[in-house]
Design an enzyme around this catalytic site. Structure first.
Site, PDB file in Angstrom:
ATOM      1  N   SER A 129      -0.921   1.375   3.749  1.00 53.75           N
ATOM      2  CA  SER A 129      -0.492   0.901   5.278  1.00 53.75           C
ATOM      3  C   SER A 129      -0.164   2.435   5.878  1.00 53.75           C
ATOM      4  CB  SER A 129       0.529   0.014   5.340  1.00 53.75           C
ATOM      5  OG  SER A 129       0.325  -0.358   6.742  1.00 53.75           O
ATOM      6  N   ASP A 184      -8.508  -7.689   6.691  1.00 55.53           N
ATOM      7  CA  ASP A 184      -7.334  -6.849   6.974  1.00 55.53           C
ATOM      8  C   ASP A 184      -7.941  -6.056   8.153  1.00 55.53           C
ATOM      9  OD1 ASP A 184      -5.234  -4.937   7.282  1.00 55.53           O
ATOM     10  OD2 ASP A 184      -5.311  -4.208   5.185  1.00 55.53           O
ATOM     11  N   HIS A 197      -3.144  -8.091   5.112  1.00 58.51           N
ATOM     12  CA  HIS A 197      -2.561  -6.756   4.865  1.00 58.51           C
ATOM     13  C   HIS A 197      -1.540  -6.776   3.905  1.00 58.51           C
ATOM     14  CE1 HIS A 197      -1.983  -2.658   6.062  1.00 58.51           C
ATOM     15  NE2 HIS A 197      -0.843  -2.868   6.671  1.00 58.51           N
TER      16      HIS A 197
END
EC number: 3.1.1.74
Length: 217
Positions: A129, A184, A197
């Site tokens: 991320s 995602d 995610h």
């Protein structure tokens, strides 16, 4: 509702529903084996995602570390999370680099430390991320000699996937593996958080095998 509000709300809601089985895992973990331990054959540097606790987080970082040690030997691998100025706050996601300069510098410091403290170690890295942007930008900032010592990189939920065309600019594509789960939206250049995610723990073993192949080759 603004995109930023959606991002915050999505993280808050999905974090509660995340499939992490243990309370300890939810709290995240830290690893400072480069900073505090002896030099080892391989050094794994990892940057966690936004809001994750500890310097390794809990979604995927600890899993890659554990699997890499299983593959190569626990006494052969030092795992080091990116901490310090990288506090994994939400706001830097909205900057042009999808993180801030202080966080990038915190990561480059870890690469520099691996090089100076343990000049014979083989460096591998990963990020999840916001941490994927931290590692991406940090590797781009390394000088050519140090960059050549980074043998492999794995990026999960890559926030710069579209901008950087599925690679780390200036770094070998065949030494990079990017994990973007179906659904995602972060990988599609948005900051909308979906359940996909949070799914990257399932890729930890595969990522470790990829990194192991790069240091054994």
């Amino acid at each position: 509702m603004s995109l930023r509000s959606l991002f915050v709300a999505g993280l808050a809601t999905l974090a509660l529903a995340a499939p992490a089985p243990q309370i300890q895992a939810r709290q995240g973990m830290s690893s400072n084996e480069l900073e505090s331990g002896p030099c080892r054959d391989v050094t794994f540097i990892f940057a966690r995602g936004s809001t994750e606790q500890g310097n390794m987080g809990f979604i995927v970082g600890p899993g890659v570390c554990s699997s890499l040690k299983n593959d190569l030997g626990s006494d052969k691998v030092a795992c080091q999370g990116v901490g310090g100025a990288y506090t994994a706050q939400l706001a830097p996601n909205f900057l042009s680099q999808n993180t801030d300069q202080a966080s990038i510098d915190a990561a480059t410091d870890m690469f520099d430390l691996a090089n100076t403290k343990c000049p014979n170690t083989k460096i591998v890295a990963g990020g999840y991320s916001q941490g994927s942007a931290v590692i991406d930008n940090a590797i781009q900032a390394l000088d050519s000699d140090l960059k050549a010592k980074v043998k492999g990189v794995v990026l999960f939920g890559f926030t710069r996937n579209v901008v950087d065309k599925g690679q780390i600019p200036g770094y070998p594509k065949d030494q990079t593996k990017i994990y973007c789960a179906l659904g995602d939206l972060v990988c599609d250049n948005t900051l909308i958080i979906t359940a996909a995610h949070l799914s990257y723990g399932a890729d930890a073993d595969d990522a470790a095998k990829f990194l192991a192949s790069k240091v054994q080759g």
